[in-house]
Design an enzyme around this catalytic site. Structure first.
Site, PDB file in Angstrom:
ATOM      1  N   LEU A  44       0.914  -1.149   0.040  1.00 45.11           N
ATOM      2  CA  LEU A  44      -0.060   0.201   0.055  1.00 45.11           C
ATOM      3  C   LEU A  44       0.923   1.039   0.128  1.00 45.11           C
ATOM      4  CD1 LEU A  44      -2.775   0.631   0.048  1.00 45.11           C
ATOM      5  CD2 LEU A  44      -2.885   0.539   2.530  1.00 45.11           C
ATOM      6  N   ASP A  45       0.670   2.046  -0.974  1.00 43.61           N
ATOM      7  CA  ASP A  45       1.440   3.379  -1.184  1.00 43.61           C
ATOM      8  C   ASP A  45       1.528   4.210   0.262  1.00 43.61           C
ATOM      9  OD1 ASP A  45       1.966   2.760  -3.800  1.00 43.61           O
ATOM     10  OD2 ASP A  45       0.372   4.088  -4.504  1.00 43.61           O
ATOM     11  N   PRO A  46       2.834   4.764   0.473  1.00 43.85           N
ATOM     12  CA  PRO A  46       2.957   5.484   1.941  1.00 43.85           C
ATOM     13  C   PRO A  46       1.619   6.606   1.853  1.00 43.85           C
ATOM     14  CG  PRO A  46       5.028   5.264   0.758  1.00 43.85           C
ATOM     15  CD  PRO A  46       4.271   4.738   0.062  1.00 43.85           C
ATOM     16  N   ALA A  48      -1.308   6.390   0.717  1.00 44.33           N
ATOM     17  CA  ALA A  48      -2.642   5.759   0.917  1.00 44.33           C
ATOM     18  C   ALA A  48      -3.107   5.142   2.208  1.00 44.33           C
ATOM     19  CB  ALA A  48      -2.733   4.515  -0.041  1.00 44.33           C
ATOM     20  N   ARG A 179      -3.286   4.666  -8.900  1.00 47.01           N
ATOM     21  CA  ARG A 179      -2.751   5.798  -9.522  1.00 47.01           C
ATOM     22  C   ARG A 179      -2.722   6.017 -11.106  1.00 47.01           C
ATOM     23  NH1 ARG A 179       2.942   5.915  -7.644  1.00 47.01           N
ATOM     24  NH2 ARG A 179       2.795   3.815  -7.340  1.00 47.01           N
TER      25      ARG A 179
END
Length: 299
Positions: A44-46, A48, A179
């Site tokens: 999970l992206d930072p 997000a 994204r």
């Protein structure tokens, strides 16, 4: 040599905060539980927030099943600015005055449902010649990524906070970059855009309703209070049919040996969850005659 840490087995459904990377999040949870092993069920992206399933101990053997599961997200697309990272973190790379109407947005959504070709973001964890794409992108090097097929089951417009923003929900398969989806949606609408908000609400069988924040885990302190926050190892295997075995059969599987069945043999190729006395023993595959262990659990 004895592995450092305690034998802790199960899943922590972490509600990851914005600003924390997936790997550091795993490290924090592992230290809190004092667990020997830990891993996560999908990056999970930072920037997000939301569901980051963290596997401890024997649960790490079930990580691929969560990785392959459906994911659900809520996201906000900001129109008018393209950014290098496709989210708030990057530099502005293009602008547009076009702000699409609701009707136009709804008209393009069907193009993004089903199996579609998607170009991953340059700032992603994909590897190119052994190097992470985001490391190459940060170093200013050209990132040569290829479009990949991804599966999107559901994509809906949920609201418009204002003309420059649109809120969506999406349900998708493994490897989908939200994204990239936001970027491509904006381009299909004749404008540019980036994600200003991203939250994962489900990953495989794990949902945000059952997620716990890092601050709550820290407030619980130490074992045994923390153990109450653990979901069983088999939670990740909910979609796999269970098969009850005798203790003698379970012992054969634990030793890596096949179990011959004389009746009710599952069809060849079937994957099953072997249990003895309601305890998970192994994941097994049938060859039409016997059950062969695929993953054996030490629980």
């Amino acid at each position: 040599m004895k592995r450092k840490g305690d034998k802790v087995d199960g899943w922590v459904i972490l509600d990851k905060p914005v600003g924390l990377g997936s790997t550091p999040a795993v490290g924090k949870v592992r230290r809190l539980f004092g667990a020997q092993k830990a891993g996560h069920g999908g990056t999970l992206d930072p920037l997000a927030s939301g569901v980051l399933p963290i596997a401890l101990g024997e649960a790490t053997k079930t990580v691929p099943f969560v990785m392959d599961g459906r994911k659900e997200y809520r996201f906000t697309l900001r129109f008018g600015e393209a950014r290098s990272t496709e989210d708030l973190e990057g530099e502005v790379t293009a602008t547009s005055d076009v702000r699409p109407a609701d009707q136009a947005i709804r008209a393009v959504l069907p193009r993004f449902v089903g199996t579609i070709q998607q170009m991953p973001p340059a700032f992603s964890a994909l590897k190119i010649d052994g190097k992470r794409a985001y490391d190459l992108a940060r170093a200013g090097e050209a990132v040569d990524l290829k479009p990949r097929p991804v599966s999107i089951e559901r994509l809906e417009l949920m609201g418009r906070p204002d003309a420059g923003h649109a809120d969506f929900v999406v349900s998708c398969g493994k490897g989908t970059y939200i994204r990239s989806l936001g970027r491509d949606l904006a381009l299909a609408l004749g404008t540019v855009g980036h994600l200003s908000f991203l939250r994962r609400t489900a990953a495989g069988p794990f949902r945000e309703e059952a997620a716990i924040s890092l601050s709550k885990l820290e407030a619980l302190g130490h074992i045994p209070a923390l153990l109450g926050a653990l979901a069983p190892v088999e939670t990740a295997l909910d979609d796999i049919p269970a098969l009850a075995l005798t203790e003698a059969q379970a012992d054969r599987l634990r030793q890596g040996q096949p179990v011959l069945l004389t009746r009710d043999v599952p069809p060849s190729g079937a994957l099953l969850r072997a249990e003895a006395g309601s305890k998970l023993v192994a994941l097994v595959r049938s060859d039409g005659v016997a059950l062969k262990p695929v993953r054996v659990f030490n629980l």
